[in-house]
Design a protein around this motif. Structure first.
Motif, PDB file in Angstrom:
ATOM      1  N   THR A  68       0.852  -1.188   0.000  1.00  0.00           N
ATOM      2  CA  THR A  68       0.000   0.000   0.000  1.00  0.00           C
ATOM      3  C   THR A  68       0.883   1.232   0.000  1.00  0.00           C
ATOM      4  O   THR A  68       1.884   1.280   0.708  1.00  0.00           O
ATOM      5  CB  THR A  68      -0.911   0.035   1.245  1.00  0.00           C
ATOM      6  OG1 THR A  68      -1.723  -1.136   1.273  1.00  0.00           O
ATOM      7  CG2 THR A  68      -1.812   1.256   1.232  1.00  0.00           C
ATOM      8  N   TRP A  70       0.451   5.473   0.444  1.00  0.00           N
ATOM      9  CA  TRP A  70      -0.554   6.460   0.841  1.00  0.00           C
ATOM     10  C   TRP A  70       0.092   7.786   1.200  1.00  0.00           C
ATOM     11  O   TRP A  70       1.266   7.872   1.497  1.00  0.00           O
ATOM     12  CB  TRP A  70      -1.395   5.953   1.997  1.00  0.00           C
ATOM     13  CG  TRP A  70      -0.670   5.764   3.293  1.00  0.00           C
ATOM     14  CD1 TRP A  70      -0.472   6.696   4.264  1.00  0.00           C
ATOM     15  CD2 TRP A  70      -0.055   4.571   3.751  1.00  0.00           C
ATOM     16  NE1 TRP A  70       0.243   6.149   5.301  1.00  0.00           N
ATOM     17  CE2 TRP A  70       0.506   4.849   5.021  1.00  0.00           C
ATOM     18  CE3 TRP A  70       0.075   3.292   3.225  1.00  0.00           C
ATOM     19  CZ2 TRP A  70       1.180   3.897   5.751  1.00  0.00           C
ATOM     20  CZ3 TRP A  70       0.759   2.338   3.958  1.00  0.00           C
ATOM     21  CH2 TRP A  70       1.292   2.642   5.204  1.00  0.00           C
ATOM     22  N   ASN A  72      -0.484  11.185   3.825  1.00  0.00           N
ATOM     23  CA  ASN A  72      -1.218  11.638   4.996  1.00  0.00           C
ATOM     24  C   ASN A  72      -2.366  12.484   4.471  1.00  0.00           C
ATOM     25  O   ASN A  72      -2.151  13.447   3.764  1.00  0.00           O
ATOM     26  CB  ASN A  72      -0.322  12.472   5.905  1.00  0.00           C
ATOM     27  CG  ASN A  72       0.578  11.611   6.764  1.00  0.00           C
ATOM     28  OD1 ASN A  72       0.610  10.406   6.604  1.00  0.00           O
ATOM     29  ND2 ASN A  72       1.312  12.236   7.661  1.00  0.00           N
ATOM     30  N   GLY A  73      -3.554  12.117   4.790  1.00  0.00           N
ATOM     31  CA  GLY A  73      -4.732  12.777   4.257  1.00  0.00           C
ATOM     32  C   GLY A  73      -5.738  11.756   3.776  1.00  0.00           C
ATOM     33  O   GLY A  73      -6.823  12.106   3.338  1.00  0.00           O
ATOM     34  N   GLY A  74      -5.390  10.485   3.852  1.00  0.00           N
ATOM     35  CA  GLY A  74      -6.372   9.444   3.621  1.00  0.00           C
ATOM     36  C   GLY A  74      -6.389   8.794   2.262  1.00  0.00           C
ATOM     37  O   GLY A  74      -7.065   7.797   2.076  1.00  0.00           O
ATOM     38  N   VAL A  75      -5.703   9.342   1.272  1.00  0.00           N
ATOM     39  CA  VAL A  75      -5.727   8.756  -0.060  1.00  0.00           C
ATOM     40  C   VAL A  75      -4.705   7.624  -0.110  1.00  0.00           C
ATOM     41  O   VAL A  75      -3.554   7.797   0.288  1.00  0.00           O
ATOM     42  CB  VAL A  75      -5.413   9.812  -1.140  1.00  0.00           C
ATOM     43  CG1 VAL A  75      -5.353   9.196  -2.515  1.00  0.00           C
ATOM     44  CG2 VAL A  75      -6.469  10.907  -1.106  1.00  0.00           C
ATOM     45  N   SER A  76      -5.135   6.451  -0.585  1.00  0.00           N
ATOM     46  CA  SER A  76      -4.221   5.320  -0.652  1.00  0.00           C
ATOM     47  C   SER A  76      -4.532   4.458  -1.872  1.00  0.00           C
ATOM     48  O   SER A  76      -5.598   4.566  -2.473  1.00  0.00           O
ATOM     49  CB  SER A  76      -4.324   4.469   0.618  1.00  0.00           C
ATOM     50  OG  SER A  76      -5.597   3.857   0.704  1.00  0.00           O
ATOM     51  N   GLN A  92      -3.117  12.628  -5.656  1.00  0.00           N
ATOM     52  CA  GLN A  92      -4.135  13.258  -4.814  1.00  0.00           C
ATOM     53  C   GLN A  92      -4.214  14.721  -5.218  1.00  0.00           C
ATOM     54  O   GLN A  92      -3.197  15.419  -5.232  1.00  0.00           O
ATOM     55  CB  GLN A  92      -3.713  13.111  -3.347  1.00  0.00           C
ATOM     56  CG  GLN A  92      -4.452  13.978  -2.384  1.00  0.00           C
ATOM     57  CD  GLN A  92      -3.973  13.753  -0.965  1.00  0.00           C
ATOM     58  OE1 GLN A  92      -4.587  13.016  -0.232  1.00  0.00           O
ATOM     59  NE2 GLN A  92      -2.880  14.386  -0.574  1.00  0.00           N
TER      60      GLN A  92
END
Length: 126
Positions: A68, A70, A72-76, A92
């Motif tokens: 994975t 990703w 920081n901010g939730g997009v992965s 992102q």
């Protein structure tokens, strides 16, 4: 003294190579990222956008599993398998009132192999 240390390391390596239980294939995952400035987003008041770009590459030699990457901010983004020489990419888009300096960490991980913490994260910057 230095010669003795080298001989000791060589002996340890030869014993490890002859072991009946060899170590599993390892992977060299490396994550990279950068930030670019874009134009306005449709339906938004902000005049600009910032685009975070990130990717993780498996430099081999083994196959990485459950990878994975990703921000920081939730997009992965994830992949069940990442073979040697392959990359997993992610973007992102964030609305912005200009193009200010932005730094955001990009991190990659796998649940199958141990990773060196120094080669699986990168600070993306514009």
């Amino acid at each position: 003294m230095f010669g003795l240390a080298v001989a000791g390391v060589a002996t340890m390596l030869s014993v490890g190579t002859a072991s009946a239980d060899p170590a599993p294939p390892y992977v060299d995952l490396q994550a990279f990222g950068y930030v670019s400035c874009g134009g306005p987003l449709p339906g938004r008041a902000e005049p600009n956008s910032l685009i975070d770009h990130g990717w993780v590459t498996n430099n081999g030699p083994g196959v990485a599993h459950d990878v994975t990457v990703w921000f920081n901010g939730g997009v992965s983004k994830s992949a069940g398998e990442l073979r040697a020489g392959r990359s997993l990419q992610i973007e992102q888009v964030v609305p912005s009132w200009g193009c200010p300096f932005r730094a955001i960490p990009v991190t990659a991980s796998t649940s199958t192999y141990d990773l060196n913490g120094g080669n699986n994260s990168w600070m993306a910057r514009n």
